[in-house]
Design an enzyme around this catalytic site. Structure first.
Site, mmCIF file in Angstrom:
data_model
loop_
_atom_site.group_PDB
_atom_site.id
_atom_site.type_symbol
_atom_site.label_atom_id
_atom_site.label_comp_id
_atom_site.label_asym_id
_atom_site.label_seq_id
_atom_site.Cartn_x
_atom_site.Cartn_y
_atom_site.Cartn_z
ATOM 1 N N HIS A 143 0.926 -1.308 -0.034
ATOM 2 C CA HIS A 143 0.005 0.033 -0.083
ATOM 3 C C HIS A 143 0.733 1.180 -0.118
ATOM 4 O O HIS A 143 2.139 1.134 0.178
ATOM 5 C CB HIS A 143 -0.936 0.063 1.198
ATOM 6 C CG HIS A 143 0.025 -0.068 2.438
ATOM 7 N ND1 HIS A 143 0.170 -1.211 3.115
ATOM 8 C CD2 HIS A 143 0.554 0.994 3.134
ATOM 9 C CE1 HIS A 143 1.011 -0.845 4.094
ATOM 10 N NE2 HIS A 143 1.128 0.538 4.226
ATOM 11 N N HIS A 171 5.793 5.350 -1.453
ATOM 12 C CA HIS A 171 6.295 4.405 -1.870
ATOM 13 C C HIS A 171 5.683 3.042 -1.148
ATOM 14 O O HIS A 171 4.392 3.182 -0.582
ATOM 15 C CB HIS A 171 7.863 4.087 -1.001
ATOM 16 C CG HIS A 171 7.591 4.233 0.415
ATOM 17 N ND1 HIS A 171 7.160 5.257 1.164
ATOM 18 C CD2 HIS A 171 7.674 2.805 1.269
ATOM 19 C CE1 HIS A 171 7.170 4.762 2.624
ATOM 20 N NE2 HIS A 171 7.463 3.350 2.650
#
EC number: 3.1.4.58
Length: 206
Positions: free
Chosen positions: A49, A132
């Site tokens: 995620h 990220h």
């Protein structure tokens, strides 16, 4: 069958998630690293995620407030066009893949989400947004595996995709040695009116 009691607190964050096709593409690129660095603590693919706001451990009573404001924000926000690109290491011990695409829109969404959380009276430690996917972590006595795995991702450029839902996620708070597990509390489709089909989210937990 007995339903387990609702926990008094939850570790909560707000996030975006790549679609399965994008995750599968990156997982294929990571196959050599999976084999070469089995000692790394690899995150499950289904847990990948992009964190927009990490809220920490909150009373469960805060969750309904978050559901209301986040549903409204998702309804008024367009889907974001993003991609996965490259890789790197934080502190030499955390392996990540980077995010490409509409980064300006991503930062604006994160700022809106954080402001909405504060408007609910919820205090949290605000960290700079560094978009990220966290892929793996190394142990303290292993300084080489993560930088080497990151080098293997240097040329990776994934296909573009649309982030179509805003996710409110809860993680387990086990202090044991096992990996952290994540589960959607609820997710809302971007650009869908609250109350419309697919727009008001589907609770993931009873």
């Amino acid at each position: 069958m007995d339903v387990p009691p609702e926990p008094s607190t939850r570790r909560v964050f707000v996030a975006l998630a790549p679609p399965d096709e994008a995750k599968d593409e990156l997982a294929r690129v990571l196959q050599p690293s999976y084999a070469r660095y089995p000692q790394l603590r690899w995150n499950r693919i289904e847990d990948w995620h992009i964190t927009l706001a990490f809220l920490g451990e909150l009373p469960s009573t805060a969750v309904p407030l978050l559901r209301s404001v986040l549903a409204g924000r998702a309804a008024s926000h367009p889907a974001l066009h993003l991609g996965l690109r490259g890789g790197g290491a934080f502190d030499g011990r955390l392996l990540w893949s980077g995010i490409d695409g509409d980064l300006a829109g991503l930062h604006l969404l994160a700022a809106d989400v954080r402001e909405l959380v504060r408007s609910c009276g919820i205090e949290f430690t605000e960290r700079p947004l560094r978009p990220h996917l966290t892929l793996a972590r190394s142990r303290r006595d292993d300084p080489l595996s993560v930088p080497e795995a990151a080098a293997g991702l240097a040329g990776f450029v994934g296909r573009p995709w649309r982030a179509e839902r805003l996710h409110l996620v809860g993680s387990n708070i086990s202090r044991g040695p096992g990996p952290i597990r994540y589960r959607d509390i609820e997710a809302w489709r971007f650009g869908a009116a609250v109350g419309a089909p697919g727009g008001d989210g589907a609770p993931a937990e009873p």
